[in-house]
Design a protein around this motif. Structure first.
Motif, PDB file in Angstrom:
ATOM      1  N   SER A 237      77.224  43.878 -41.808  1.00 22.39           N
ATOM      2  CA  SER A 237      78.440  43.196 -41.369  1.00 22.39           C
ATOM      3  C   SER A 237      79.094  44.044 -40.280  1.00 22.39           C
ATOM      4  O   SER A 237      79.739  45.048 -40.568  1.00 22.39           O
ATOM      5  CB  SER A 237      79.388  42.997 -42.555  1.00 22.39           C
ATOM      6  N   TYR A 238      78.891  43.634 -39.029  1.00 29.16           N
ATOM      7  CA  TYR A 238      79.418  44.377 -37.881  1.00 29.16           C
ATOM      8  C   TYR A 238      80.914  44.126 -37.704  1.00 29.16           C
ATOM      9  O   TYR A 238      81.445  43.118 -38.143  1.00 29.16           O
ATOM     10  CB  TYR A 238      78.652  43.993 -36.617  1.00 29.16           C
ATOM     11  N   ASN A 239      81.556  45.058 -37.044  1.00 27.84           N
ATOM     12  CA  ASN A 239      83.013  44.992 -36.900  1.00 27.84           C
ATOM     13  C   ASN A 239      83.481  43.759 -36.148  1.00 27.84           C
ATOM     14  O   ASN A 239      84.522  43.192 -36.462  1.00 27.84           O
ATOM     15  CB  ASN A 239      83.530  46.236 -36.169  1.00 27.84           C
ATOM     16  N   ASP A 240      82.728  43.355 -35.128  1.00 24.50           N
ATOM     17  CA  ASP A 240      83.183  42.233 -34.315  1.00 24.50           C
ATOM     18  C   ASP A 240      82.026  41.700 -33.492  1.00 24.50           C
ATOM     19  O   ASP A 240      80.889  42.142 -33.603  1.00 24.50           O
ATOM     20  CB  ASP A 240      84.348  42.648 -33.411  1.00 24.50           C
ATOM     21  N   ASN A 241      82.353  40.727 -32.638  1.00 27.88           N
ATOM     22  CA  ASN A 241      81.360  40.075 -31.797  1.00 27.88           C
ATOM     23  C   ASN A 241      80.628  41.063 -30.896  1.00 27.88           C
ATOM     24  O   ASN A 241      79.403  41.012 -30.751  1.00 27.88           O
ATOM     25  CB  ASN A 241      82.077  39.007 -30.963  1.00 27.88           C
ATOM     26  N   ASN A 242      81.369  41.953 -30.277  1.00 31.54           N
ATOM     27  CA  ASN A 242      80.744  42.896 -29.344  1.00 31.54           C
ATOM     28  C   ASN A 242      79.751  43.813 -30.049  1.00 31.54           C
ATOM     29  O   ASN A 242      78.661  44.081 -29.539  1.00 31.54           O
ATOM     30  CB  ASN A 242      81.826  43.729 -28.651  1.00 31.54           C
ATOM     31  N   ALA A 243      80.145  44.327 -31.207  1.00 29.49           N
ATOM     32  CA  ALA A 243      79.253  45.212 -31.952  1.00 29.49           C
ATOM     33  C   ALA A 243      78.001  44.466 -32.394  1.00 29.49           C
ATOM     34  O   ALA A 243      76.880  45.001 -32.332  1.00 29.49           O
ATOM     35  CB  ALA A 243      79.974  45.795 -33.162  1.00 29.49           C
ATOM     36  N   GLN A 244      78.177  43.225 -32.845  1.00 32.04           N
ATOM     37  CA  GLN A 244      77.022  42.426 -33.261  1.00 32.04           C
ATOM     38  C   GLN A 244      76.093  42.153 -32.087  1.00 32.04           C
ATOM     39  O   GLN A 244      74.864  42.276 -32.195  1.00 32.04           O
ATOM     40  CB  GLN A 244      77.503  41.104 -33.856  1.00 32.04           C
ATOM     41  N   THR A 245      76.660  41.805 -30.949  1.00 30.31           N
ATOM     42  CA  THR A 245      75.848  41.514 -29.770  1.00 30.31           C
ATOM     43  C   THR A 245      75.090  42.750 -29.310  1.00 30.31           C
ATOM     44  O   THR A 245      73.905  42.674 -28.939  1.00 30.31           O
ATOM     45  CB  THR A 245      76.736  40.972 -28.638  1.00 30.31           C
ATOM     46  N   THR A 246      75.745  43.905 -29.321  1.00 33.61           N
ATOM     47  CA  THR A 246      75.087  45.152 -28.934  1.00 33.61           C
ATOM     48  C   THR A 246      73.893  45.436 -29.845  1.00 33.61           C
ATOM     49  O   THR A 246      72.811  45.834 -29.379  1.00 33.61           O
ATOM     50  CB  THR A 246      76.078  46.327 -28.997  1.00 33.61           C
ATOM     51  N   ALA A 247      74.068  45.226 -31.133  1.00 30.88           N
ATOM     52  CA  ALA A 247      72.986  45.476 -32.082  1.00 30.88           C
ATOM     53  C   ALA A 247      71.803  44.538 -31.844  1.00 30.88           C
ATOM     54  O   ALA A 247      70.638  44.944 -31.947  1.00 30.88           O
ATOM     55  CB  ALA A 247      73.495  45.340 -33.512  1.00 30.88           C
ATOM     56  N   LEU A 248      72.087  43.284 -31.511  1.00 33.85           N
ATOM     57  CA  LEU A 248      71.012  42.354 -31.181  1.00 33.85           C
ATOM     58  C   LEU A 248      70.290  42.785 -29.902  1.00 33.85           C
ATOM     59  O   LEU A 248      69.062  42.761 -29.828  1.00 33.85           O
ATOM     60  CB  LEU A 248      71.584  40.948 -30.993  1.00 33.85           C
ATOM     61  N   ALA A 249      71.073  43.175 -28.905  1.00 31.47           N
ATOM     62  CA  ALA A 249      70.499  43.515 -27.608  1.00 31.47           C
ATOM     63  C   ALA A 249      69.594  44.737 -27.675  1.00 31.47           C
ATOM     64  O   ALA A 249      68.554  44.799 -27.001  1.00 31.47           O
ATOM     65  CB  ALA A 249      71.612  43.737 -26.584  1.00 31.47           C
ATOM     66  N   ASN A 250      69.976  45.729 -28.493  1.00 35.21           N
ATOM     67  CA  ASN A 250      69.158  46.953 -28.539  1.00 35.21           C
ATOM     68  C   ASN A 250      68.096  46.930 -29.640  1.00 35.21           C
ATOM     69  O   ASN A 250      67.402  47.926 -29.847  1.00 35.21           O
ATOM     70  CB  ASN A 250      70.051  48.195 -28.673  1.00 35.21           C
ATOM     71  N   GLY A 251      67.969  45.794 -30.340  1.00 33.86           N
ATOM     72  CA  GLY A 251      66.922  45.657 -31.337  1.00 33.86           C
ATOM     73  C   GLY A 251      67.271  46.200 -32.703  1.00 33.86           C
ATOM     74  O   GLY A 251      66.455  46.154 -33.624  1.00 33.86           O
ATOM     75  N   GLU A 252      68.479  46.692 -32.852  1.00 33.96           N
ATOM     76  CA  GLU A 252      68.917  47.225 -34.139  1.00 33.96           C
ATOM     77  C   GLU A 252      69.036  46.126 -35.177  1.00 33.96           C
ATOM     78  O   GLU A 252      68.808  46.334 -36.363  1.00 33.96           O
ATOM     79  CB  GLU A 252      70.273  47.905 -33.935  1.00 33.96           C
TER      80      GLU A 252
END
Length: 560
Positions: A237-252
């Motif tokens: 459960s990521y803090n917000d939209n930006n954190a979730q998007t970053t995790a998707l983008a870097n493959g995390e």
């Protein structure tokens, strides 16, 4: 169906400073591949922030519901595909479901090879107990299913309802998680039960929980069908939209449902071979609600003319990043392909088009006059209105600016109000607004769309809240009668007649101007897992919080 809430979370995330949580693990699949082993872990995320441990499968506020993993621990009777809602449901814990003629009861046959994760056999008694539990505890009945009783005869359970359920079949038999009687009959207060050690019929059990990450592991025996090839699920459960998007983008993170502005640059191009977005429309829409009690907007010809100049394509491309709210082309407001089977003969193949000159001609015939750049109503007053939505909803704010410019082409002077979110909800429900972008409810038929917009049973005086719909106070006895007829019909011919009436009213009187569809799509990666739903194989929704999420996971296989 809950889709808009996720958008709101995404919008809020865009305004916040984000810090990615230490989340989807330390690239376990990379380690496996480097050692020559198969991938076994799937990382899933949602932008919900830290969660409190609560595994009550009935509560939409639980951690399991917010991140979606309740549906891999608990299972419904049937599996419904919201992408193709007219298709027959897939047998799941029930091998078949037989409705009576008026859809006030359904007999389900429970499979004989299902076991709870504690090794006890799942039976018809468990199913009947679950339905009575939901009936007797309103807080557990998130779908508002009007259950009367559930009786057992061998492997069969007959569930009866207070009213016909044709328009709510998916809520009745595909969105209620079945729980074990031997566990839940000992629970004194089901609505407050946090259920920290859940016993379910699904193929996964919870291994560990933290406010950030919940890890589930596949059972090694006792599941009624082939075990999943995904052996471990890690939900973060990521803090917000930006954190979730970053995790998707870097493959995390490999799977999520989140609004991603500039999606191609931000997500897809980071790994073009593997990063995918699939956001198919479902039977729920959004668009411009108009307060039909305020002159001159009580004139259907004015509302129709407004719809003729609103550029849906521009809104889709500019405000919704070209994917998030799929474009609704049909004049009926029904999205394709989810609504194709329901479009009446009169409107098949009839799509919207921007027609400024046609709108001007229609207005002139109704007594409106264009005085320079100002449209005046038949009484001589300039036509003005305020377009309002919460300040933080950036996609809707952009949409309103486009609508403002579109309406100016026919002389309507619109202003945009960036409202406080709480005040906006109250004002829209109370009918205290001119026009606003908002969504409809959605379901297995178009009923919920048209009910949200036109239901006379929800018609309240200005100032009185109408949270269930008809925000624009549209008053049509014919529409209300057609809604009741559609819900109570016992044959397809009667349903077709009622639906044709609803569509004709919707097109000719424009109580709401449709623009886009809701989606229950997902952002995912094919780097480690293949078998995701897509246009070629739309077997289910690609949203990890939907009731069909387990079906998606069971389709996944390790990438070569």
């Amino acid at each position: 169906m809950l889709t808009r809430r996720s958008v709101l979370l995404g919008m809020a995330g865009l305004l916040a400073t984000s810090t990615t949580l230490a989340a989807c693990g330390d690239s376990p699949n990379e380690k496996a591949k480097n050692s020559g082993a198969k991938t076994t872990v799937l990382t899933v995320g949602m932008p919900n922030g830290p969660l409190t441990e609560n595994e009550n499968p009935f509560l939409t506020t639980s951690a399991g519901a917010k991140d979606g993993y309740r549906w891999v621990v608990y299972e419904p009777l049937m599996m419904w595909n919201p992408v193709k809602p007219a298709d027959p449901m897939k047998p799941w814990l029930a091998t078949k479901a037989e409705w009576n003629k008026d859809y006030t009861s359904v007999k389900v046959t429970i499979r004989d090879n299902a076991e709870w994760s504690d090794g006890q056999k799942l039976t018809a008694d468990d199913v009947a107990f679950t339905y009575k539990l939901v009936r007797d505890n309103e807080a557990l009945n998130s779908g508002g299913v009007p259950i009367t009783d559930a009786t057992v005869s061998g492997a069969d359970v007959t569930i009866t309802f207070k009213s016909p359920q044709f328009v709510s079949q998916q809520k009745a038999i595909a969105q209620i998680p079945i729980v074990p009687k031997h566990v839940w009959e000992k629970v004194s207060d089901p609505k407050s039960e946090v259920n920290k050690n859940p016993i379910g019929s699904g193929p996964y059990t919870i291994k560990s929980f933290t406010p950030q990450t919940t890890t589930l592991v596949a059972r090694d025996k006792g599941y009624w069908q082939a075990l999943p090839q995904v052996k471990e699920l890690r939900y973060t459960s990521y803090n917000d939209n930006n954190a979730q998007t970053t995790a998707l983008a870097n493959g995390e993170c490999e799977w999520s449902f989140v609004f991603i502005p500039n999606v191609k640059t931000v997500f897809i191009d980071k790994d073009a071979a593997n990063h995918k977005i699939w956001a198919p429309p479902v039977l729920g829409i959004h668009g411009l609600y108009i307060n039909t009690t305020k002159a001159p907007f009580n004139d259907p010809k004015l509302r129709v003319a407004m719809g003729m100049v609103i550029n849906r394509d521009d809104i889709f491309t500019t405000a919704e990043a070209g994917y998030f709210h799929p474009l609704v082309k049909s004049v009926t407001g029904l999205p394709s392909p989810a609504g194709d089977a329901y479009i009446s003969d009169e409107y098949k193949g009839k799509d919207y088009k921007v027609d400024v000159e046609g709108a001007k001609t229609l207005l002139a015939s109704a007594g409106y006059k264009l005085d320079g750049n100002t449209l005046k109503d038949p009484s001589g007053k300039p036509v003005t209105l305020t377009l309002t939505d919460p300040a933080g909803w950036s996609d809707y704010q952009t949409s309103l600016e486009i609508v403002k410019a579109n309406l100016a082409t026919i002389g309507i002077n619109a202003t945009v109000d960036k409202a406080n979110q709480d005040a906006w909800f109250k004002n829209v429900e109370a009918g205290q607004f001119d026009a606003a972008f908002r969504w409809t409810e959605g379901g297995s038929t178009p009923y919920d769309i048209y009910r949200t917009v036109m239901d006379g049973d929800q018609l309240k005086p200005i100032g009185t809240a109408s949270p269930a719909g008809n925000f624009g106070r549209f008053d049509s006895k014919d529409a209300t009668a057609a809604l009741r007829a559609y819900a109570a019909a016992t044959d397809d011919a009667a349903r077709k007649t009622a639906l044709a009436t609803l569509q004709k009213i919707f097109v000719e009187q424009a109580p709401m101007i449709p623009v886009g569809a809701d989606n229950i799509g997902g952002a995912f990666s094919t780097k480690n897992w293949t078998g995701w739903p897509d246009d070629a194989n739309p077997y289910g929704a690609a949203q990890p919080t939907q009731a069909n999420a387990l079906d998606v996971i069971l389709h996944l296989k390790p990438s070569a």
